[in-house]
Structures are given as structure tokens and as C-alpha cells.
Scaffold this motif. Structure first.
Motif, PDB file in Angstrom:
ATOM      1  N   CYS A 106     -50.032  41.179  29.521  1.00  0.00           N
ATOM      2  CA  CYS A 106     -50.167  39.718  29.602  1.00  0.00           C
ATOM      3  C   CYS A 106     -51.644  39.324  29.633  1.00  0.00           C
ATOM      4  CB  CYS A 106     -49.390  39.188  30.808  1.00  0.00           C
ATOM      5  SG  CYS A 106     -49.389  37.386  30.922  1.00  0.00           S
ATOM      6  N   TRP A 107     -52.114  38.788  30.746  1.00  0.00           N
ATOM      7  CA  TRP A 107     -53.522  38.406  30.907  1.00  0.00           C
ATOM      8  C   TRP A 107     -54.445  39.559  30.538  1.00  0.00           C
ATOM      9  CZ3 TRP A 107     -56.934  40.709  34.384  1.00  0.00           C
ATOM     10  CH2 TRP A 107     -58.165  40.078  34.536  1.00  0.00           C
ATOM     11  N   GLY A 108     -54.105  40.759  31.007  1.00  0.00           N
ATOM     12  CA  GLY A 108     -54.926  41.926  30.718  1.00  0.00           C
ATOM     13  C   GLY A 108     -55.002  42.243  29.245  1.00  0.00           C
ATOM     14  N   GLY A 109     -53.945  41.921  28.515  1.00  0.00           N
ATOM     15  CA  GLY A 109     -53.947  42.140  27.081  1.00  0.00           C
ATOM     16  C   GLY A 109     -54.962  41.268  26.372  1.00  0.00           C
ATOM     17  N   LYS A 110     -55.124  40.045  26.845  1.00  0.00           N
ATOM     18  CA  LYS A 110     -56.123  39.150  26.262  1.00  0.00           C
ATOM     19  C   LYS A 110     -57.528  39.691  26.502  1.00  0.00           C
ATOM     20  CE  LYS A 110     -57.568  35.045  24.618  1.00  0.00           C
ATOM     21  NZ  LYS A 110     -57.238  34.479  23.292  1.00  0.00           N
ATOM     22  N   VAL A 111     -57.781  40.190  27.705  1.00  0.00           N
ATOM     23  CA  VAL A 111     -59.079  40.785  28.010  1.00  0.00           C
ATOM     24  C   VAL A 111     -59.339  41.966  27.078  1.00  0.00           C
ATOM     25  CG1 VAL A 111     -60.466  41.938  29.779  1.00  0.00           C
ATOM     26  CG2 VAL A 111     -58.984  40.034  30.425  1.00  0.00           C
ATOM     27  N   ALA A 112     -58.321  42.798  26.892  1.00  0.00           N
ATOM     28  CA  ALA A 112     -58.452  43.975  26.024  1.00  0.00           C
ATOM     29  C   ALA A 112     -58.774  43.572  24.589  1.00  0.00           C
ATOM     30  CB  ALA A 112     -57.166  44.797  26.071  1.00  0.00           C
ATOM     31  N   VAL A 113     -58.044  42.612  24.068  1.00  0.00           N
ATOM     32  CA  VAL A 113     -58.236  42.186  22.674  1.00  0.00           C
ATOM     33  C   VAL A 113     -59.634  41.594  22.472  1.00  0.00           C
ATOM     34  CG1 VAL A 113     -57.500  40.470  20.978  1.00  0.00           C
ATOM     35  CG2 VAL A 113     -55.799  41.867  22.140  1.00  0.00           C
TER      36      VAL A 113
ATOM     37  N   ALA B 126     -48.803  44.483  25.911  1.00  0.00           N
ATOM     38  CA  ALA B 126     -47.371  44.196  26.026  1.00  0.00           C
ATOM     39  C   ALA B 126     -47.207  42.817  26.639  1.00  0.00           C
ATOM     40  CB  ALA B 126     -46.675  45.243  26.903  1.00  0.00           C
ATOM     41  N   HIS B 127     -46.163  42.110  26.207  1.00  0.00           N
ATOM     42  CA  HIS B 127     -45.940  40.696  26.546  1.00  0.00           C
ATOM     43  C   HIS B 127     -47.278  39.968  26.680  1.00  0.00           C
ATOM     44  CE1 HIS B 127     -46.046  42.505  30.668  1.00  0.00           C
ATOM     45  NE2 HIS B 127     -45.082  43.279  30.214  1.00  0.00           N
TER      46      HIS B 127
ATOM     47  N   ALA C   3     -44.260  42.332  21.933  1.00  0.00           N
ATOM     48  CA  ALA C   3     -43.999  40.979  22.420  1.00  0.00           C
ATOM     49  C   ALA C   3     -42.586  40.852  22.960  1.00  0.00           C
ATOM     50  CB  ALA C   3     -44.217  39.974  21.291  1.00  0.00           C
ATOM     51  N   SER C   4     -42.353  39.741  23.649  1.00  0.00           N
ATOM     52  CA  SER C   4     -41.017  39.365  24.101  1.00  0.00           C
ATOM     53  C   SER C   4     -40.714  37.983  23.537  1.00  0.00           C
ATOM     54  CB  SER C   4     -40.969  39.330  25.634  1.00  0.00           C
ATOM     55  OG  SER C   4     -41.551  38.119  26.127  1.00  0.00           O
ATOM     56  N   PRO C   5     -39.486  37.510  23.666  1.00  0.00           N
ATOM     57  CA  PRO C   5     -39.193  36.148  23.227  1.00  0.00           C
ATOM     58  C   PRO C   5     -39.923  35.088  24.064  1.00  0.00           C
ATOM     59  CG  PRO C   5     -37.178  37.448  23.313  1.00  0.00           C
ATOM     60  CD  PRO C   5     -38.249  38.260  23.983  1.00  0.00           C
ATOM     61  N   GLY C   6     -40.584  35.516  25.145  1.00  0.00           N
ATOM     62  CA  GLY C   6     -41.327  34.578  25.985  1.00  0.00           C
ATOM     63  C   GLY C   6     -42.661  34.155  25.411  1.00  0.00           C
ATOM     64  N   GLU C   7     -43.104  34.811  24.324  1.00  0.00           N
ATOM     65  CA  GLU C   7     -44.356  34.438  23.691  1.00  0.00           C
ATOM     66  C   GLU C   7     -44.074  33.590  22.436  1.00  0.00           C
ATOM     67  OE1 GLU C   7     -44.382  37.262  26.292  1.00  0.00           O
ATOM     68  OE2 GLU C   7     -44.299  38.310  24.369  1.00  0.00           O
TER      69      GLU C   7
ATOM     70  N   GLU D  70     -36.488  41.937  21.546  1.00  0.00           N
ATOM     71  CA  GLU D  70     -35.693  40.712  21.562  1.00  0.00           C
ATOM     72  C   GLU D  70     -34.840  40.537  22.815  1.00  0.00           C
ATOM     73  OE1 GLU D  70     -36.054  38.332  19.598  1.00  0.00           O
ATOM     74  OE2 GLU D  70     -36.945  39.131  17.753  1.00  0.00           O
ATOM     75  N   THR D  71     -34.448  41.628  23.455  1.00  0.00           N
ATOM     76  CA  THR D  71     -33.580  41.513  24.639  1.00  0.00           C
ATOM     77  C   THR D  71     -34.364  41.465  25.936  1.00  0.00           C
ATOM     78  OG1 THR D  71     -33.339  43.918  24.885  1.00  0.00           O
ATOM     79  CG2 THR D  71     -31.759  42.776  23.447  1.00  0.00           C
ATOM     80  N   MET D  72     -35.686  41.511  25.853  1.00  0.00           N
ATOM     81  CA  MET D  72     -36.504  41.555  27.061  1.00  0.00           C
ATOM     82  C   MET D  72     -37.093  40.189  27.400  1.00  0.00           C
ATOM     83  SD  MET D  72     -36.484  44.482  28.677  1.00  0.00           S
ATOM     84  CE  MET D  72     -34.709  44.277  28.469  1.00  0.00           C
ATOM     85  N   PHE D  73     -37.878  40.152  28.445  1.00  0.00           N
ATOM     86  CA  PHE D  73     -38.452  38.916  28.977  1.00  0.00           C
ATOM     87  C   PHE D  73     -39.942  39.137  29.180  1.00  0.00           C
ATOM     88  CE2 PHE D  73     -36.814  41.718  32.193  1.00  0.00           C
ATOM     89  CZ  PHE D  73     -37.868  41.858  33.091  1.00  0.00           C
TER      90      PHE D  73
END
Length: 252
Positions: free
Chosen positions: A138-145, A165-166, A186-190, A215-218
Motif C-alpha cells: 500500500c503506502w510502502g509500495g508508493k515509496v518503493a515505486v 501489493a494492494h 492489485a485488489s479490487p480496492g484500487e 479479484e477475490t481479495m481486498f
């Protein structure tokens, strides 16, 4: 927290006993697991709920799968999103989240922390040479990118592979700027439209990447919100970390 879903679902507790230990790296308390003369290494960036057992279990899985050193620095220095702020359905809660995101969790200063950690870790574990990756939730993924865009080069600085992830605060321009192979789960939450843009960009000539929606995750299924007592979540959590490990193995 960089997603609407982040402000709606509280984290889930876990009884996992992490396999690593803590030490101070670049001034930050840091979870460390894996060989101390590593041939490959990963900086793992948590979500806004901090050093959750589910996150540390994921770090342990990456380490075991890759025989890699994995470190999880406490970027937010003990100041995390509080469960009482979730859902963000009052002005007071919204204000608390906004303050946190603009101060403790501000992206520019945390990208700077990541770069400093990378430099310090390279000096501490020279056997990894330039074989360092970065993975974030999540937040950490943005920092990584952000750290894998312009400036991602040179000794003690370069990341050879990145992943999330997510992911939080997805923006197509970040994918365009990436200079390292990248996996995005990703999840359907994005936002599906931005996930699709990421997939299209990373399929272009000169780019290396994989984008997939579970698709089945959150939002949060591989981080602090993971409910590992639930069979489906546990299975997809394991599949996700295995997929990240397989991708990183190609480039580290």
C-alpha cells in the motif's frame, strides 16, 4: 494509507512469531531476517499500520523463498494509523488521517529515508553488491515505486527490481518513470482504470513488469489486514508472496 479502501477496513490481528531480530539501521529500528552474508537483499516497506505480524511473516516468506536478506525498517518510527481512526467517517478522524499523511507519512521524506537505508545497508552487507530489491505494501509500495524512478542508479543506490501489493496512490506517471522491473499485485480496492494503465505501460518495449488483480481479495490482504485464519485469504496471501519471490528471483 493511500487508498479509499485503507480508510474503511481495520487491520486484523495475528499470532505469528517472527523469525528475525531487530537492530538499528540508518537510525531506524529495523526487522532483519535471512543470511548475514547475503547474495541478494530486499528492503520491505510496510503499510501504514506498521510492523504487523502479517507483514513480518511476509518478510520471512520472501527471505526463505529467495535465501535473501530482508529488512523491514520502521519508517514511521512508531507513529502509525490508529484503528480508532477507521473508518474515517467523522471530521475528527479525517483530520487525524490527513495530518498523518502530510507529516509522518509524507512521501518525499520517506523516499529520502529509503535511499539512506539503502546506502547504509549496502555498507553493512557488502556481499549483496548491487543485488538489492524493494517491495512495499500500500503506502510502502508508493515509496518503493518513487525510489525506482529517476535517480535509480549507481553503487549503494540502485534497486534492481521493485514490487508492490494492494498499491497505494497509484499514478500512471510513476509507472512511466520506473527504471527497474516491477510487479504490481492489485485488489479490487484500487482504481481499475489506473491498474489497467500500469499494465499497459509495463508491457511497452523497454519495460519489464507484471500486473495482476487478485479479484477475490481486498485491499490489504498481504499486509496488516490479512486474516490468516481465513483459508481463502491465507491461500491468496501465500500465492501473492510466492509470486513476488518468483519475480524478484529473475532480477536479483
Amino acid at each position: 494509507m493511500a487508498s479509499h479502501a485503507c480508510a474503511q477496513i481495520p487491520p486484523v490481528s495475528s499470532d505469528y512469531n517472527p523469525k528475525g531480530f531487530y537492530e538499528t539501521i540508518a537510525g531506524l529500528k529495523t526487522y532483519v531476517v535471512g543470511p548475514q552474508s547475503p547474495q541478494r537483499a530486499i528492503i520491505d516497506i510496510y503499510d501504514v499500520f506498521g510492523l504487523a505480524p502479517q507483514t513480518l511473516q511476509g518478510a520471512d516468506r520472501l527471505s526463505a523463498s529467495l535465501n535473501a536478506l530482508v529488512i523491514v525498517p520502521d519508517f514511521l518510527e512508531g507513529v502509525y494509523v490508529q484503528p480508532s481512526w477507521i473508518p474515517a467517517d467523522t471530521d475528527e478522524k479525517k483530520a487525524a488521517l490527513a495530518k498523518f499523511l502530510s507529516e509522518q507519512a509524507a512521501f518525499p521524506k520517506n523516499v529520502e529515508k529509503l535511499i539512506e537505508i539503502r546506502k547504509t545497508a549496502a555498507e553493512k552487507w557488502p556481499s549483496a553488491e548491487d543485488r538489492w530489491g524493494v517491495f512495499g505494501l500500500c503506502w510502502g509500495g508508493k515509496v518503493a515505486v518513487l525510489a525506482c524512478g529517476k535517480g535509480n542508479e549507481g553503487p549503494g543506490r540502485v534497486f534492481k527490481v521493485s514490487g508492490t501489493a494492494h498499491p497505494g496512490r497509484l499514478e500512471a506517471e510513476d509507472a512511466e518513470a520506473l527504471t527497474a522491473p516491477h510487479i504490481c499485485l492489485a485488489s479490487p480496492g484500487e482504481p481499475a482504470d489506473v491498474v489497467a494503465q500500469y499494465k499497459e505501460i509495463l508491457a511497452k518495449p523497454g519495460k519489464l513488469g507484471h500486473v495482476e488483480t487478485y479479484e477475490t481479495m481486498f485491499h490489504g490482504w498481504m499486509g496488516a489486514r490479512a486474516n490468516l485464519a481465513d483459508e481463502k485469504n491465507r491461500s491468496e496471501y501465500e500465492r501473492g508472496y510466492n509470486q513476488v519471490a518468483e519475480f524478484f528471483a529473475k532480477y536479483l
